[in-house]
Design a protein around this motif. Structure first.
Motif, PDB file in Angstrom:
ATOM      1  N   ILE A 172      15.253  10.185  43.620  1.00 14.35           N
ATOM      2  CA  ILE A 172      14.764   8.867  44.018  1.00 14.35           C
ATOM      3  C   ILE A 172      15.866   7.849  43.699  1.00 14.35           C
ATOM      4  O   ILE A 172      16.202   7.623  42.540  1.00 14.35           O
ATOM      5  N   VAL A 173      16.439   7.276  44.739  1.00  8.52           N
ATOM      6  CA  VAL A 173      17.569   6.352  44.575  1.00  8.52           C
ATOM      7  C   VAL A 173      17.252   5.027  45.277  1.00  8.52           C
ATOM      8  O   VAL A 173      16.870   5.020  46.448  1.00  8.52           O
ATOM      9  N   GLU A 174      17.386   3.945  44.557  1.00 11.10           N
ATOM     10  CA  GLU A 174      17.182   2.604  45.109  1.00 11.10           C
ATOM     11  C   GLU A 174      18.238   1.657  44.546  1.00 11.10           C
ATOM     12  O   GLU A 174      18.530   1.716  43.350  1.00 11.10           O
ATOM     13  N   PRO A 175      18.803   0.781  45.365  1.00 10.17           N
ATOM     14  CA  PRO A 175      19.622  -0.293  44.795  1.00 10.17           C
ATOM     15  C   PRO A 175      18.725  -1.238  44.009  1.00 10.17           C
ATOM     16  O   PRO A 175      17.647  -1.612  44.471  1.00 10.17           O
ATOM     17  N   THR A 176      19.151  -1.616  42.805  1.00  9.03           N
ATOM     18  CA  THR A 176      18.364  -2.525  41.983  1.00  9.03           C
ATOM     19  C   THR A 176      19.260  -3.199  40.955  1.00  9.03           C
ATOM     20  O   THR A 176      20.289  -2.645  40.546  1.00  9.03           O
ATOM     21  N   PHE A 177      18.872  -4.394  40.536  1.00  8.06           N
ATOM     22  CA  PHE A 177      19.660  -5.231  39.636  1.00  8.06           C
ATOM     23  C   PHE A 177      19.312  -4.873  38.193  1.00  8.06           C
ATOM     24  O   PHE A 177      18.220  -5.199  37.706  1.00  8.06           O
ATOM     25  N   VAL A 178      20.218  -4.180  37.522  1.00  9.86           N
ATOM     26  CA  VAL A 178      19.952  -3.682  36.175  1.00  9.86           C
ATOM     27  C   VAL A 178      21.148  -3.960  35.264  1.00  9.86           C
ATOM     28  O   VAL A 178      22.238  -4.304  35.737  1.00  9.86           O
ATOM     29  N   GLU A 179      20.931  -3.782  33.957  1.00 11.86           N
ATOM     30  CA  GLU A 179      22.075  -3.823  33.055  1.00 11.86           C
ATOM     31  C   GLU A 179      22.992  -2.679  33.444  1.00 11.86           C
ATOM     32  O   GLU A 179      22.576  -1.518  33.508  1.00 11.86           O
ATOM     33  N   SER A 180      24.249  -3.020  33.701  1.00 12.50           N
ATOM     34  CA  SER A 180      25.152  -2.055  34.327  1.00 12.50           C
ATOM     35  C   SER A 180      26.530  -2.085  33.674  1.00 12.50           C
ATOM     36  O   SER A 180      27.020  -3.150  33.281  1.00 12.50           O
ATOM     37  N   PRO A 181      27.174  -0.918  33.597  1.00 13.35           N
ATOM     38  CA  PRO A 181      28.525  -0.871  33.031  1.00 13.35           C
ATOM     39  C   PRO A 181      29.617  -1.193  34.048  1.00 13.35           C
ATOM     40  O   PRO A 181      30.783  -1.305  33.673  1.00 13.35           O
ATOM     41  N   LEU A 182      29.260  -1.370  35.316  1.00 16.82           N
ATOM     42  CA  LEU A 182      30.263  -1.435  36.382  1.00 16.82           C
ATOM     43  C   LEU A 182      31.278  -2.562  36.184  1.00 16.82           C
ATOM     44  O   LEU A 182      32.462  -2.384  36.418  1.00 16.82           O
ATOM     45  N   PHE A 183      30.806  -3.728  35.755  1.00 18.01           N
ATOM     46  CA  PHE A 183      31.716  -4.868  35.564  1.00 18.01           C
ATOM     47  C   PHE A 183      31.511  -5.538  34.212  1.00 18.01           C
ATOM     48  O   PHE A 183      31.803  -6.724  34.046  1.00 18.01           O
TER      49      PHE A 183
END
Length: 333
Positions: free
Chosen positions: A264-275
């Protein structure tokens, strides 16, 4: 006092799913409650608002699906009853946009609403999965995070900003251009959930060949699609029905994931390590959902130069939006 409207369901069913909507009588809350009542994975639907929630509960309870609907008001600590035992809490509460308003213009009003609701969730449903719809999401999600931290219950895997509306708009708008079935389109949208922070990755869609003026206009329409609705409603509201569908879609995916369904994959605004190294603690990207919420945060994948530029612009606004939410809680605990 709460209003209880019950539909009988099998007593043999032990895997109950209580979903709570905070702001159920609003423009998003009402259609969202309807869509959740139609969801077979929701067995207990809890509706809360300052007024009108009992009426919404009575109305949707007549729909013949196997779920119980309960409407709550502030009296007699209704928010406690609304939240206790909730598996998922959806927060669409707040005021809608009006002509000329940006999502950031909503901040001064909605920030206080979301802060106070977050305090209640922290107290009565600290283990719930929380999906924030109230705008501006780029700031309200950090507000919820800061409140949860202050209460000692913050789990970044269980807090989500719902950006699904940007995804469904992208899929619809691209299908209009290419004359395709919108249900067959899949467009990843990353970044945030307002204006230039919304970054559709069209190079990864079914139509990476879109370019030039057509691409520019499509990107702008996805980023500012909400303005179309605000203007068309002539001051009478914002994107409520499409947002309700987006919220329902995300809730449905989350329910499936926490019950053990895979992939189950959805784009969502979460605490993220990306930036995070650039001071951007929250970012929307593809997220694999699982029984504990966030299971994997996906990278952005290959980007073209056009998209790289969009990301750079988005990061500037995102950093400001996130900090605005953090500062609000510090100044208004």
């Amino acid at each position: 006092m709460s209003y209880i409207a019950r539909r009988a369901f099998s007593t043999s069913r032990t895997n109950l799913s209580k979903v709570t909507v905070l702001g159920a009588n609003g423009g998003i809350g009402q259609p969202l409650s309807l869509l959740l009542k139609l969801n077979k994975d929701v067995t207990q639907l809890s509706l809360y608002d300052l007024r009108g929630a009992p009426g919404v509960a009575a109305d949707v309870s007549h729909i013949p699906t196997n779920s119980t609907v309960v409407g709550h008001l502030p009296e007699e600590n209704g928010i406690k009853a609304a939240l206790e035992g909730s598996e998922i809490v959806l927060i669409p509460a707040g005021v809608p946009r009006k002509p000329g308003m940006t999502r950031d213009d909503l901040f001064s009003i909605n920030a206080s609403i979301v802060r106070d609701l977050a305090k209640a969730v922290a107290e009565y449903a600290p283990k719930a999965f929380v999906a924030v719809i109230s705008n501006p999401v780029n700031s309200t999600v950090p507000i919820v995070a800061e409140v949860f931290k202050s209460k000692g219950v913050y789990d970044p895997k269980r807090l989500f900003g719902v950006t699904t509306l940007d995804v469904i708009r992208a899929e619809r708008f691209i299908s209009e251009i290419k004359k395709t079935d919108p249900t067959a389109e899949s467009v990843t949208v990353v970044g945030g959930h307002s204006g230039h922070t919304i970054v559709p990755l069209l190079s990864q869609s079914n139509h990476p060949e879109i370019s030039g003026d057509v691409l520019d206009k499509l990107i702008h329409r996805i980023q500012f699609g909400g303005d179309e609705v605000v203007q068309a409603k002539n001051g009478a509201g914002s994107a409520t029905l499409s947002m309700a569908q987006a919220g329902s879609r995300f809730a449905s995916s989350l329910l499936k994931a926490i019950k053990g369904e895979k992939n189950i994959v959805e784009p969502t605004f979460v605490e993220s390590p990306l930036f995070k190294e650039e001071g951007i603690d929250f970012f929307s990207s593809k997220v694999t959902l699982g029984p504990n919420g966030v299971e994997e945060i996906h990278g952005l994948g290959p980007l073209n130069k056009y998209e790289e530029n969009l990301i750079e612009v988005a990061k500037v606004d995102l950093a400001k939006n996130i900090q605005k939410g953090v500062d609000f809680v510090k100044q208004n605990p």
